[in-house]
Motif scaffolding. Structure first.
Motif: not given
Length: 269
Positions: A54, A99-100, A102-104, A42, A44, A106
């Motif tokens: 992160e 999902e991508t 969401k990761s960005q 996680r 990114l 966060e």
């Protein structure tokens, strides 16, 4: 006296060699070392291949993602997945893009949840026609909004246009273009529109040309609400079109998350 002379001679010889020894020792600074970390940790990427650590999720910034048309797909991605060129797919679809995103989000400090409902599968099982998609997803969105006060709610789609109309090249990199869709058949649509316009301005600041003109829909033959009547912070985004590939969508996801973070931070201030 001779012993003392030997000691001094040895010391002088060592001092003479010391700078030469230092030059032989490899040295690396933080700026000179490129560290590549797997995505499953996680950490990114923002439109490049350089990964960054992160950050901590900021308190009070929350987002909800969902996909009304959950099986919408991108032809290059389905072809890579199973060799079939398709615009709808039960697995390699828009939900993976969420999902991508969401990761960005966060990565940019926004606690993010994905609405865990596969609308298209439910409709296929029950024989519900495609034009009822917004009705099917509505109670799930409504329940989430009753439980949590989100700062932004995003319904992710992809356009049916081909890549030549949904792709931007900026500073040597390709991006999937973004367009906001506003349903005008409810009393508070101007609040949804205002948020979309603020996001458009931030997106254009980061990557000029990444947005297409806002689409306003009302009247016969369209939904007219797109569930935006549930919350003034609910926006519908069409990201790219059927011909955009994963790299282009990933770059745009990073830009979108950064723009959302900037808008929400300004709201907090």
């Amino acid at each position: 006296m001779k012993k003392s002379l030997k000691v001094w001679s040895a010391l002088i010889f060592f001092l003479f060699l010391f700078p030469i020894i230092l030059e032989q020792i490899p040295s690396e600074t933080l700026e000179e070392v490129e560290v590549v970390v797997p995505l499953n940790n996680r950490q990114l990427v923002y439109a490049t291949n350089i990964f960054e650590p992160e950050p901590q999720i900021q308190q009070g910034m929350r987002a909800l993602l969902f996909a009304t048309h959950s099986h919408e797909a991108f032809e290059p991605i389905t072809q890579q997945y199973d060799g079939k060129i398709a615009v709808s797919h039960p697995e390699a679809n828009i939900m993976k893009l969420n999902e991508t995103i969401k990761s960005q989000l966060e990565f940019n400090g926004i606690a993010t949840e994905i609405l865990d409902v596969d609308t298209s599968s439910i409709m296929n099982q029950k024989g519900i026609p495609y034009n009822k998609s917004y009705d099917v997803v509505r109670p799930y969105v409504q329940k989430s909004l009753e439980e949590i006060d989100y700062d932004i709610v995003i319904d992710i789609h992809r356009d049916s246009l081909k890549a030549d109309r949904t792709t931007l090249t900026y500073e040597g990199e390709k991006y999937a273009k973004i367009v906001f869709v506003i349903g005008g058949e409810h009393n508070n649509f101007k609040l949804n529109q205002e948020l979309a316009e603020r996001l458009t301005a931030e997106l254009e600041q980061i990557v000029p040309g990444i947005t297409r003109p806002l689409v306003f829909k009302a009247g016969h033959g369209v939904d007219g609400k797109y569930n935006q009547d549930l919350d003034p912070r609910l926006i519908l985004i069409e990201m790219g079109g059927i011909g955009n590939n994963e790299a282009e969508l990933n770059r745009t996801s990073a830009v979108l998350a950064r723009a959302v973070s900037k808008v929400l931070q300004k709201d907090e201030e």
